[in-house]
Motif scaffolding. Structure first.
Motif, PDB file in Angstrom:
ATOM      1  N   ILE A  34       0.868  -1.177   0.000  1.00 62.83           N
ATOM      2  CA  ILE A  34       0.000   0.000   0.000  1.00 62.83           C
ATOM      3  C   ILE A  34       0.904   1.225   0.000  1.00 62.83           C
ATOM      4  N   VAL A  35       0.699   2.119  -0.972  1.00 62.02           N
ATOM      5  CA  VAL A  35       1.569   3.283  -1.115  1.00 62.02           C
ATOM      6  C   VAL A  35       0.764   4.565  -0.953  1.00 62.02           C
ATOM      7  N   GLY A  36       1.260   5.453  -0.125  1.00 62.51           N
ATOM      8  CA  GLY A  36       0.688   6.786   0.005  1.00 62.51           C
ATOM      9  C   GLY A  36       1.775   7.809  -0.269  1.00 62.51           C
ATOM     10  N   VAL A  37       1.431   8.870  -0.994  1.00 65.75           N
ATOM     11  CA  VAL A  37       2.419   9.898  -1.345  1.00 65.75           C
ATOM     12  C   VAL A  37       1.878  11.276  -0.992  1.00 65.75           C
ATOM     13  N   LEU A  38       2.622  12.012  -0.190  1.00 64.54           N
ATOM     14  CA  LEU A  38       2.292  13.406   0.109  1.00 64.54           C
ATOM     15  C   LEU A  38       3.277  14.295  -0.636  1.00 64.54           C
ATOM     16  N   PHE A  39       2.763  15.047  -1.609  1.00 65.38           N
ATOM     17  CA  PHE A  39       3.630  15.947  -2.364  1.00 65.38           C
ATOM     18  C   PHE A  39       3.715  17.320  -1.721  1.00 65.38           C
ATOM     19  N   ASN A  40       2.676  17.724  -1.018  1.00 68.98           N
ATOM     20  CA  ASN A  40       2.661  19.030  -0.355  1.00 68.98           C
ATOM     21  C   ASN A  40       2.885  18.842   1.138  1.00 68.98           C
ATOM     22  N   THR A  41       4.113  19.054   1.574  1.00 68.72           N
ATOM     23  CA  THR A  41       4.449  18.863   2.984  1.00 68.72           C
ATOM     24  C   THR A  41       4.580  20.185   3.726  1.00 68.72           C
ATOM     25  N   LEU A  59       7.096  10.994   1.555  1.00 66.13           N
ATOM     26  CA  LEU A  59       6.960  12.418   1.847  1.00 66.13           C
ATOM     27  C   LEU A  59       7.881  13.182   0.903  1.00 66.13           C
ATOM     28  N   ASP A  60       7.309  13.708  -0.187  1.00 65.20           N
ATOM     29  CA  ASP A  60       8.096  14.459  -1.157  1.00 65.20           C
ATOM     30  C   ASP A  60       8.298  15.890  -0.657  1.00 65.20           C
ATOM     31  N   ALA A  88       5.947  29.451  -6.901  1.00 70.63           N
ATOM     32  CA  ALA A  88       4.816  28.994  -6.086  1.00 70.63           C
ATOM     33  C   ALA A  88       3.673  28.513  -6.970  1.00 70.63           C
ATOM     34  N   SER A  89       3.408  29.257  -8.047  1.00 69.02           N
ATOM     35  CA  SER A  89       2.348  28.869  -8.974  1.00 69.02           C
ATOM     36  C   SER A  89       2.686  27.556  -9.676  1.00 69.02           C
ATOM     37  N   LEU A  90       3.955  27.416 -10.101  1.00 72.78           N
ATOM     38  CA  LEU A  90       4.380  26.195 -10.770  1.00 72.78           C
ATOM     39  C   LEU A  90       4.327  25.002  -9.830  1.00 72.78           C
ATOM     40  N   GLU A  91       4.730  25.198  -8.556  1.00 66.41           N
ATOM     41  CA  GLU A  91       4.703  24.111  -7.589  1.00 66.41           C
ATOM     42  C   GLU A  91       3.276  23.634  -7.338  1.00 66.41           C
ATOM     43  N   SER A 102       0.787  23.791  -9.467  1.00 63.35           N
ATOM     44  CA  SER A 102       0.382  23.043 -10.660  1.00 63.35           C
ATOM     45  C   SER A 102       1.033  21.666 -10.685  1.00 63.35           C
ATOM     46  N   MET A 103       2.315  21.597 -10.311  1.00 59.86           N
ATOM     47  CA  MET A 103       3.020  20.325 -10.327  1.00 59.86           C
ATOM     48  C   MET A 103       2.473  19.363  -9.288  1.00 59.86           C
ATOM     49  N   ASP A 104       2.022  19.879  -8.136  1.00 62.36           N
ATOM     50  CA  ASP A 104       1.404  19.014  -7.128  1.00 62.36           C
ATOM     51  C   ASP A 104       0.213  18.281  -7.716  1.00 62.36           C
ATOM     52  N   ILE A 105      -0.598  18.998  -8.492  1.00 64.27           N
ATOM     53  CA  ILE A 105      -1.769  18.391  -9.122  1.00 64.27           C
ATOM     54  C   ILE A 105      -1.342  17.343 -10.135  1.00 64.27           C
ATOM     55  N   VAL A 106      -0.343  17.689 -10.949  1.00 64.13           N
ATOM     56  CA  VAL A 106       0.143  16.756 -11.970  1.00 64.13           C
ATOM     57  C   VAL A 106       0.732  15.509 -11.319  1.00 64.13           C
ATOM     58  N   LYS A 107       1.544  15.686 -10.277  1.00 60.64           N
ATOM     59  CA  LYS A 107       2.168  14.552  -9.601  1.00 60.64           C
ATOM     60  C   LYS A 107       1.124  13.608  -9.022  1.00 60.64           C
TER      61      LYS A 107
END
Length: 327
Positions: A72-79, A130-131, A300-303, A305-310
């Protein structure tokens, strides 16, 4: 646009992480081996660091894509969240039951019950990634340390892979983080690519993009220029090569020359859009603060957007694995 001109089937230097285009350099192979060893050993905390753009997130995708259904894998991109919220976010990401009126203590208890239930069934192991871990607050890091203590008997119930930029490793050396550092058994660091590795990286991605003869698209001097201006950072390599292909197509240049690479790279450096290059050479002190503030807003804007993409890519990987299992 340039695909037919350079006899390519698809763009080989896309910025969005794609497991099919992941180049396993010696540094990435070493890091992957360390991480996989830590997971097999059931280590509670694993650390992966590297400069921005060195392929940490791509390594995560490669790792997840290669995992079986027993994990089971969980990924948090926004820490970059308040410390009292991260426990709830972790529980939600792992699809555990969140208590009514959640608090850090109630979520920790719920997480422990969730992990014990999975362990009792004897079917799966659990990995939390935890990215951008360098954004974790001290309070959030303490919460991470607490969940790393969840175990039964001699076995840990959860492995946490903390992925952060190089400065995160320096931060952890401070005395107040000694308790969490003591729990990091396995760690790896992604270094920048050396010149031959940059060339191999470019050829690999060109082949993945459909090039029958990748050595015919960039001259030797162009490859050296890519190495010099990219500073061995994969994200920079992608940006420079993609831009050079566009510029080369526009100017009817085939193969790509060093002049094409230099023209594009210098333009990006002047715009402050290449990692590892100082903006101080292009901007005076009078307007540097305004430039920095504008760049921070752009980042900040790019990050965001990238969180959503990731997150979307992780969900796609999980969905594809689910389809394969059914078939």
């Amino acid at each position: 646009m340039y695909l037919d001109f350079y006899r390519l089937k698809e763009k080989p230097f896309k910025i969005i992480p794609d497991p099919d285009y992941f180049y396993m350099s010696p540094w990435h192979q070493q890091a992957m081996t360390h991480i996989e060893y830590g997971l097999m050993s059931g280590d509670s905390l694993i650390l992966l660091t590297g400069d921005a753009g060195t392929g940490k997130t791509s390594l995560i995708y490669k790792l997840i894509a290669g995992m079986g259904d027993d994990t089971i894998v969980g990924v948090l991109f926004n820490t970059a969240v308040a410390g009292d919220r991260i426990m709830e976010m972790i529980l939600r990401e792992l699809e555990g039951t969140v208590p009514d009126n959640p608090t850090p203590s109630s979520c920790l208890e719920a997480l422990q019950e969730f992990l014990l239930d999975i362990y009792g069934k004897g079917e799966k192991r659990v990995l939390l990634v935890l990215d951008e871990a360098q954004n974790l607050s001290d309070q959030a890091l303490e919460q991470v340390r607490m969940i790393s203590n969840i175990h039964t008997g001699k076995e840990n119930l959860l492995s946490v892979l903390m992925v952060g930029q190089s400065g995160f490793r320096e931060r952890l050396r401070k005395a107040r983080y000694s308790q969490i550092v003591q729990r990091i058994v396995v760690s790896a660091h992604l270094s920048r690519l050396r010149q031959q590795e940059v060339i191999d990286y470019i050829y690999y991605r060109l082949r993945q993009g459909g090039a029958a003869d990748p050595q015919a698209i960039f001259t030797d001097d162009a490859l050296k220029a890519v190495y010099e201006y990219s500073k061995g950072i994969p994200r920079n390599i992608n940006l420079i090569c993609e831009g050079s292909l566009v510029y080369g197509f526009a100017d009817d240049v085939n193969p790509i020359t060093a002049e094409v690479v230099e023209g594009f790279a210098k333009e990006r450096i002047e715009s402050g859009l290449l990692e590892g290059h100082s903006e101080s050479d292009s901007y005076g002190s009078s307007d540097s603060q305004e430039y920095i503030e504008a760049l921070e807003r752009r980042i900040a804007s790019l990050e965001k957007s990238m969180d959503i993409v990731k997150r979307t890519l992780v969900q796609l990987i999980k969905a594809v694995k689910g389809i394969r299992k059914k078939n």
